[in-house]
Design a protein around this motif. Structure first.
Motif, PDB file in Angstrom:
ATOM      1  N   LEU A 178       0.844  -1.203   0.000  1.00 34.62           N
ATOM      2  CA  LEU A 178       0.000   0.000   0.000  1.00 34.62           C
ATOM      3  C   LEU A 178       0.875   1.247   0.000  1.00 34.62           C
ATOM      4  N   HIS A 179       0.504   2.214  -0.833  1.00 38.17           N
ATOM      5  CA  HIS A 179       1.097   3.550  -0.795  1.00 38.17           C
ATOM      6  C   HIS A 179      -0.068   4.526  -0.727  1.00 38.17           C
TER       7      HIS A 179
ATOM      8  N   ILE B 210       5.992   5.843   7.951  1.00 35.45           N
ATOM      9  CA  ILE B 210       5.265   7.098   7.780  1.00 35.45           C
ATOM     10  C   ILE B 210       6.204   8.093   7.106  1.00 35.45           C
ATOM     11  N   GLU B 211       5.795   8.588   5.945  1.00 34.67           N
ATOM     12  CA  GLU B 211       6.655   9.466   5.145  1.00 34.67           C
ATOM     13  C   GLU B 211       6.376  10.946   5.361  1.00 34.67           C
TER      14      GLU B 211
ATOM     15  N   ARG C 233       3.705   4.280   3.591  1.00 38.88           N
ATOM     16  CA  ARG C 233       3.832   3.071   2.778  1.00 38.88           C
ATOM     17  C   ARG C 233       3.737   1.872   3.709  1.00 38.88           C
ATOM     18  N   ALA C 234       3.041   0.841   3.284  1.00 36.02           N
ATOM     19  CA  ALA C 234       2.842  -0.309   4.169  1.00 36.02           C
ATOM     20  C   ALA C 234       2.989  -1.621   3.412  1.00 36.02           C
ATOM     21  N   LEU C 235       3.439  -2.630   4.148  1.00 39.04           N
ATOM     22  CA  LEU C 235       3.418  -4.019   3.697  1.00 39.04           C
ATOM     23  C   LEU C 235       2.472  -4.785   4.609  1.00 39.04           C
ATOM     24  N   TYR C 236       1.594  -5.572   4.028  1.00 38.52           N
ATOM     25  CA  TYR C 236       0.744  -6.474   4.801  1.00 38.52           C
ATOM     26  C   TYR C 236       1.258  -7.887   4.524  1.00 38.52           C
ATOM     27  N   VAL C 237       1.828  -8.486   5.556  1.00 38.87           N
ATOM     28  CA  VAL C 237       2.611  -9.713   5.394  1.00 38.87           C
ATOM     29  C   VAL C 237       1.899 -10.882   6.065  1.00 38.87           C
ATOM     30  N   ALA C 238       1.626 -11.935   5.300  1.00 39.97           N
ATOM     31  CA  ALA C 238       0.985 -13.126   5.854  1.00 39.97           C
ATOM     32  C   ALA C 238       1.869 -13.728   6.950  1.00 39.97           C
ATOM     33  N   PRO C 239       1.269 -14.207   8.056  1.00 40.59           N
ATOM     34  CA  PRO C 239       2.071 -14.799   9.138  1.00 40.59           C
ATOM     35  C   PRO C 239       2.983 -15.924   8.660  1.00 40.59           C
ATOM     36  N   THR C 240       2.535 -16.700   7.674  1.00 39.76           N
ATOM     37  CA  THR C 240       3.372 -17.796   7.175  1.00 39.76           C
ATOM     38  C   THR C 240       4.649 -17.279   6.525  1.00 39.76           C
ATOM     39  N   VAL C 241       4.577 -16.103   5.904  1.00 37.22           N
ATOM     40  CA  VAL C 241       5.761 -15.515   5.268  1.00 37.22           C
ATOM     41  C   VAL C 241       6.779 -15.106   6.324  1.00 37.22           C
TER      42      VAL C 241
END
Length: 280
Positions: A29-30, A51-52, A94-102
């Motif tokens: 996400l941006h 946070i930019e 800017r955000a990363l949404y990361v699966a727990p398995t990753v």
């Protein structure tokens, strides 16, 4: 007659959410919000943000947290939270949404054994070094780049997030030099530079996990695998261009997405563009 003040242009919320087909389990996400407020919600995975600009705030785990520029947000899966803008400059992040398995897989690779139950004790942290690597990754994910580069930089960022900020953080296993493995990987890259090489593919070639391979390669060669690949591609493209090949065709034959991708990497490594090479 006095002039009436010029009305200010209304600033609109902007957001882009996407996935990279080569990076399973990751949403990107941006966003730059001026008026938007998030209702209480949860995420299935970890939310890792930088946070930019501007200032935001969110309710999380029973408290309201300010979210100013330069800080990182680290939210755990399943935790209800909100989000709103606090400043006239809006709230840009800017955000990363990361699966727990990753994240669990990365932790296992770092420790070189099964490792789980990592989580983040602090929702907002100040870590300039990690913030810079997050910006670099996001910029990379927003432009044309190789699969090997995106995978390697993502792995590096997630490893830093875990080792620097996680509760129950994995401890990096002492790495052997593995000169034989590095030699094989270099030879493979030099022979298959035009292919869409993946980090997992290189790791399987020498029976190492991807984190271990990336670390020993960088320690031994002085460059991460993706930078070495870019270097090989650029030098091969230079050879083709000097032999009379069109720049666009040279880009295609050496594994670049297009001429602009070649031009960007060419200048980074050789200090001039392919066109300037021909005009010398």
């Amino acid at each position: 007659m006095p002039h009436s003040p010029t009305p200010q242009k209304k600033r609109r919320d902007r957001a882009k959410l996407w996935q990279d087909p080569d990076l399973a389990g990751i949403d990107i996400l941006h966003a730059h919000y001026f008026t938007h407020s998030f209702s209480r919600h949860t995420h299935d995975g970890f939310a890792i943000s930088i946070i930019e600009g501007g200032v935001g705030a969110f309710w999380y785990q029973g408290s309201v947290h300010a979210s100013p520029a330069g800080y990182l947000g680290l939210l755990n899966p399943g935790e209800p939270h909100t989000g709103q803008v606090l400043s006239k400059a809006g709230w840009k992040y800017r955000a990363l949404y990361v699966a727990p398995t990753v994240l669990q897989r990365v932790a296992t690779e770092i420790a070189d054994r099964s490792w789980s139950n990592c989580w983040f004790p602090e929702a907002i942290v100040y870590d300039p070094q990690l913030a810079q690597t997050m910006r670099t990754l996001h910029q990379l994910l927003s432009e044309t780049s190789s699969r090997l580069e995106r995978e390697t930089v993502l792995l590096s960022v997630l490893a830093q997030v875990l080792t620097r900020q996680a509760q129950n953080a994995p401890h990096v296993k002492h790495l052997e030099q593995e000169h034989w493995a590095v030699k094989q990987v270099r030879e493979y890259i030099e022979a298959h530079y035009a292919s869409n090489i993946s980090l997992q593919q290189l790791a399987q070639l020498v029976d190492l996990n991807p984190f271990h391979l990336a670390q020993v390669f960088c320690t031994t060669v002085g460059l991460p695998p993706h930078t070495y690949l870019n270097q090989v591609r650029v030098h091969q493209a230079k050879r083709l261009i000097l032999a009379g090949e069109a720049i666009a065709q040279a880009a295609y034959l050496t594994g670049f997405f297009d001429q602009s991708h070649l031009t960007r990497r060419f200048k980074q490594i050789l200090g001039c563009t392919p066109g300037q090479l021909l005009n010398h």
